[in-house]
Design an enzyme around this catalytic site. Structure first.
Site, PDB file in Angstrom:
ATOM      1  N   TYR A   1      21.458  40.231  43.409  1.00  0.00           N
ATOM      2  CA  TYR A   1      20.811  41.443  43.938  1.00  0.00           C
ATOM      3  C   TYR A   1      19.310  41.214  44.047  1.00  0.00           C
ATOM      4  O   TYR A   1      18.703  40.697  43.115  1.00  0.00           O
ATOM      5  CB  TYR A   1      21.077  42.650  43.011  1.00  0.00           C
ATOM      6  CG  TYR A   1      21.778  43.735  43.777  1.00  0.00           C
ATOM      7  CD1 TYR A   1      21.099  44.460  44.754  1.00  0.00           C
ATOM      8  CD2 TYR A   1      23.132  43.997  43.570  1.00  0.00           C
ATOM      9  CE1 TYR A   1      21.755  45.421  45.498  1.00  0.00           C
ATOM     10  CE2 TYR A   1      23.789  44.954  44.310  1.00  0.00           C
ATOM     11  CZ  TYR A   1      23.091  45.672  45.284  1.00  0.00           C
ATOM     12  OH  TYR A   1      23.740  46.608  46.021  1.00  0.00           O
TER      13      TYR A   1
ATOM     14  N   GLU B   1      16.764  43.625  45.712  1.00  0.00           N
ATOM     15  CA  GLU B   1      16.035  44.717  46.374  1.00  0.00           C
ATOM     16  C   GLU B   1      14.538  44.441  46.328  1.00  0.00           C
ATOM     17  O   GLU B   1      14.002  44.046  45.291  1.00  0.00           O
ATOM     18  CB  GLU B   1      16.355  46.050  45.687  1.00  0.00           C
ATOM     19  CG  GLU B   1      17.756  46.533  46.026  1.00  0.00           C
ATOM     20  CD  GLU B   1      18.109  47.847  45.352  1.00  0.00           C
ATOM     21  OE1 GLU B   1      17.350  48.300  44.486  1.00  0.00           O
ATOM     22  OE2 GLU B   1      19.163  48.407  45.706  1.00  0.00           O
TER      23      GLU B   1
ATOM     24  N   ASP C   1      14.492  44.880  72.416  1.00  0.00           N
ATOM     25  CA  ASP C   1      15.711  44.525  71.696  1.00  0.00           C
ATOM     26  C   ASP C   1      16.287  43.286  72.384  1.00  0.00           C
ATOM     27  O   ASP C   1      16.907  43.376  73.442  1.00  0.00           O
ATOM     28  CB  ASP C   1      16.677  45.706  71.758  1.00  0.00           C
ATOM     29  CG  ASP C   1      17.979  45.436  71.020  1.00  0.00           C
ATOM     30  OD1 ASP C   1      18.220  44.278  70.642  1.00  0.00           O
ATOM     31  OD2 ASP C   1      18.760  46.396  70.847  1.00  0.00           O
TER      32      ASP C   1
ATOM     33  N   THR D   1      19.744  40.537  66.910  1.00  0.00           N
ATOM     34  CA  THR D   1      20.821  40.089  66.044  1.00  0.00           C
ATOM     35  C   THR D   1      20.674  38.577  65.911  1.00  0.00           C
ATOM     36  O   THR D   1      19.962  37.941  66.689  1.00  0.00           O
ATOM     37  CB  THR D   1      22.208  40.393  66.648  1.00  0.00           C
ATOM     38  OG1 THR D   1      22.227  39.866  67.981  1.00  0.00           O
ATOM     39  CG2 THR D   1      22.479  41.889  66.694  1.00  0.00           C
TER      40      THR D   1
ATOM     41  N   LYS E   1      24.574  36.396  68.045  1.00  0.00           N
ATOM     42  CA  LYS E   1      24.986  36.341  69.458  1.00  0.00           C
ATOM     43  C   LYS E   1      24.533  34.996  70.032  1.00  0.00           C
ATOM     44  O   LYS E   1      24.973  33.971  69.551  1.00  0.00           O
ATOM     45  CB  LYS E   1      24.449  37.562  70.189  1.00  0.00           C
ATOM     46  CG  LYS E   1      25.076  38.856  69.631  1.00  0.00           C
ATOM     47  CD  LYS E   1      24.600  40.110  70.327  1.00  0.00           C
ATOM     48  CE  LYS E   1      25.254  41.338  69.686  1.00  0.00           C
ATOM     49  NZ  LYS E   1      24.723  42.603  70.249  1.00  0.00           N
TER      50      LYS E   1
ATOM     51  N   ARG F   1      26.213  36.760  60.990  1.00  0.00           N
ATOM     52  CA  ARG F   1      26.127  38.155  61.424  1.00  0.00           C
ATOM     53  C   ARG F   1      24.998  38.824  60.670  1.00  0.00           C
ATOM     54  O   ARG F   1      25.127  39.145  59.493  1.00  0.00           O
ATOM     55  CB  ARG F   1      27.434  38.892  61.152  1.00  0.00           C
ATOM     56  CG  ARG F   1      28.540  38.436  62.057  1.00  0.00           C
ATOM     57  CD  ARG F   1      29.627  39.461  62.131  1.00  0.00           C
ATOM     58  NE  ARG F   1      29.351  40.418  63.151  1.00  0.00           N
ATOM     59  CZ  ARG F   1      29.843  40.357  64.392  1.00  0.00           C
ATOM     60  NH1 ARG F   1      30.598  39.346  64.763  1.00  0.00           N
ATOM     61  NH2 ARG F   1      29.563  41.297  65.264  1.00  0.00           N
TER      62      ARG F   1
HETATM   63  C1  LIG Z   1      24.758  43.813  69.783  1.00  0.00           C
HETATM   64  C2  LIG Z   1      23.561  44.630  70.013  1.00  0.00           C
HETATM   65  C3  LIG Z   1      23.043  45.452  69.012  1.00  0.00           C
HETATM   66  C4  LIG Z   1      23.772  45.792  67.730  1.00  0.00           C
HETATM   67  O1  LIG Z   1      24.162  44.803  66.952  1.00  0.00           O
HETATM   68  P1  LIG Z   1      25.275  45.003  65.823  1.00  0.00           P
HETATM   69  O2  LIG Z   1      25.058  43.793  65.032  1.00  0.00           O
HETATM   70  O3  LIG Z   1      26.588  45.065  66.533  1.00  0.00           O
HETATM   71  O4  LIG Z   1      24.968  46.248  65.092  1.00  0.00           O
HETATM   72  C5  LIG Z   1      21.861  46.109  69.258  1.00  0.00           C
HETATM   73  N1  LIG Z   1      21.228  45.971  70.434  1.00  0.00           N
HETATM   74  C6  LIG Z   1      21.707  45.213  71.427  1.00  0.00           C
HETATM   75  C7  LIG Z   1      20.966  45.116  72.705  1.00  0.00           C
HETATM   76  C8  LIG Z   1      22.892  44.525  71.252  1.00  0.00           C
HETATM   77  O5  LIG Z   1      23.374  43.793  72.259  1.00  0.00           O
END
Ligand SMILES: *Cc1c(COP(=O)(O)O)cnc(C)c1O
Length: 431
Positions: free
Chosen positions: A72, A74, A218, A244, A247, A253
């Protein structure tokens, strides 16, 4: 009370325990282990075209399954709420340093549990409930967390949406500027989950400056392309960048928030204690590994392949008479508008799955069908590019999709394709 033999026991060993004491997953829970084995076969034998999915390397998976999860932590390196952080602090500092250097960021938070919480943390850092926000419409490629009505972000903040131009099928920055002047948003969100083109981050910066908004980009979908140098970077323009890590980046993840130093304290406070408790330390370690992998020449070649392979797939689909949103692609995404073929996205995606071609149905701009069965099919190149597919294989994928759709989703055709898919896939081992 300690027994005499215990007090005389030899120095502790950290070697793995004997199988009779510590059964493996397959020994302890064969039912569950069977599901994982089946998933390995599925991932190996299908063509994975879901644009947000990928294959993480062995090193990434080793770190993310490590015993760092037992701890842990935090707080942040050097300022934790629990003792015993000698090693965890080093891990988190390494992940941060590598991410800063890879993307040229002033500050990085590597603790968000995933992309959605990372975005929520940005709202929390800069906004009061009800504040105006301008973001890309879900049906035009935005994400749920960009203020969709079903999302917390759409309920707690006044999110208005911009969309694509009906004439060009692309973002229209003059129209976005006019909308921003009208709304006076506190936050503008760029980035997307299904826009197959580059966005003009400099234009977004200028709009944000004009109305005094914070600019968030994003880059969840295209971060791997930015890291590989084949996509414009939002870092020079944005106040805050979220991404993220699982991807196109091919990490565990997880997620990161990259920002200017001036926003560092707000962002860190929003993630913890604002939104989350303890960070997932094993994931932090895997992010560090991912950041190291992303600096290698192999990764740059992979990123380049994501772009050239998506272009080859788009060309092949155009040659077979498909219509594509924006007419093509600049990145790893191809968005097919199936209306000209007279089929819905959902039955097509389900049929392709039976043919071993795994994709997702998706809304297209100005969709005339409902979100549960929209008119589009979203295809992405990252996973199969990571496996070594090249342009010829992606053209073949286009041809398979065309035979499936043009046969009216005939089961015999789907079965024939499934066999061919399996044959091709076994020649490209998964990482
Ligand atoms: C996939 C995605 C997210 C969210 O990601 P999670 O890990 O599924 O919560 C946020 N913004 C965009 C543009 C995404 O493609």
């Amino acid at each position: 009370m300690q027994s005499a033999s215990a007090s005389r026991s030899p120095a502790p060993s950290f070697a793995p325990a004997d199988a009779s004491v510590a059964p493996s997953l397959a020994q302890f829970d064969p039912e569950l282990a069977g599901f994982i084995d089946d998933e390995a076969v599925r991932q190996r034998e299908t063509v994975r075209l879901i644009a947000s999915e990928n294959y993480a390397s062995r090193a990434v998976r080793e770190a993310s399954a490590s015993l760092l999860a037992n701890k842990y932590s935090e707080g942040y390196p050097g300022a934790r709420y629990y003792e015993g952080q000698q090693n965890i602090d080093k891990v988190e500092r390494l992940a941060i340093a590598r991410a800063k250097s890879l993307f040229g960021a002033e500050h990085v938070n590597v603790q968000p549990h995933s992309g959605s919480p990372a975005n929520l943390a940005v709202y929390l850092a800069f906004l009061q409930p009800g504040d105006p926000v301008l973001a890309l419409d879900l049906a035009h490629g935005g994400h749920l967390t960009h203020g969709a009505r079903v999302s917390l972000t759409g309920k707690h903040w006044n999110v208005q949406h911009y969309g694509l131009s009906r004439e060009t099928g692309r973002l229209d920055y003059d129209a976005i500027r006019a909308q921003a002047r009208e709304l006076q948003p506190r936050l503008i969100i760029a980035g997307h989950t299904a826009y197959p083109r580059h966005q003009d981050f400099a234009a977004f910066r200028s709009i944000a400056d004009e109305v005094g908004a914070i600019l968030m980009v994003d880059m969840a979908h295209f971060a791997g392309l930015v890291a590989g140098g084949v996509h414009p970077s939002p870092l020079p323009y944005a106040d805050v960048v979220t991404t993220t890590t699982h991807k196109s980046l091919r990490g565990p993840r997880g997620a990161m928030i990259l920002c200017r130093e001036a926003h560092a304290a707000r962002i860190d406070k929003a993630v913890f204690p604002g939104l989350q408790g303890g960070p997932h330390n094993a994931i932090t370690a895997a992010i560090a590994v991912c950041m190291k992998e992303a600096t290698t020449p192999e990764f740059a070649r992979y990123a380049q392949a994501c772009v050239s392979n998506a272009a080859a797939l788009a060309d092949s689909l155009l040659e077979h008479g498909f219509e594509l949103v924006t007419g093509g692609t600049d990145n790893h995404l191809v968005l097919v508008d199936l209306r000209s073929k007279g089929l819905g996205g959902k039955p097509v995606a389900q049929a392709l799955d039976r043919a071993g071609l795994v994709a997702n149905y998706n809304a297209v701009p100005w969709d005339t069908r409902p979100p549960r069965d929209p008119s589009g099919l979203r295809l992405g190149s990252p996973a199969m590019s990571a496996r070594g597919f090249g342009e010829a294989e992606f053209r073949q994928i286009g041809a398979w999709i065309a035979s499936a759709v043009d046969s009216g989703l005939d089961e015999a055709v789907l079965a024939r394709i499934a066999g061919e898919v399996r044959e091709l896939c076994v020649r490209y081992p998964m990482p």
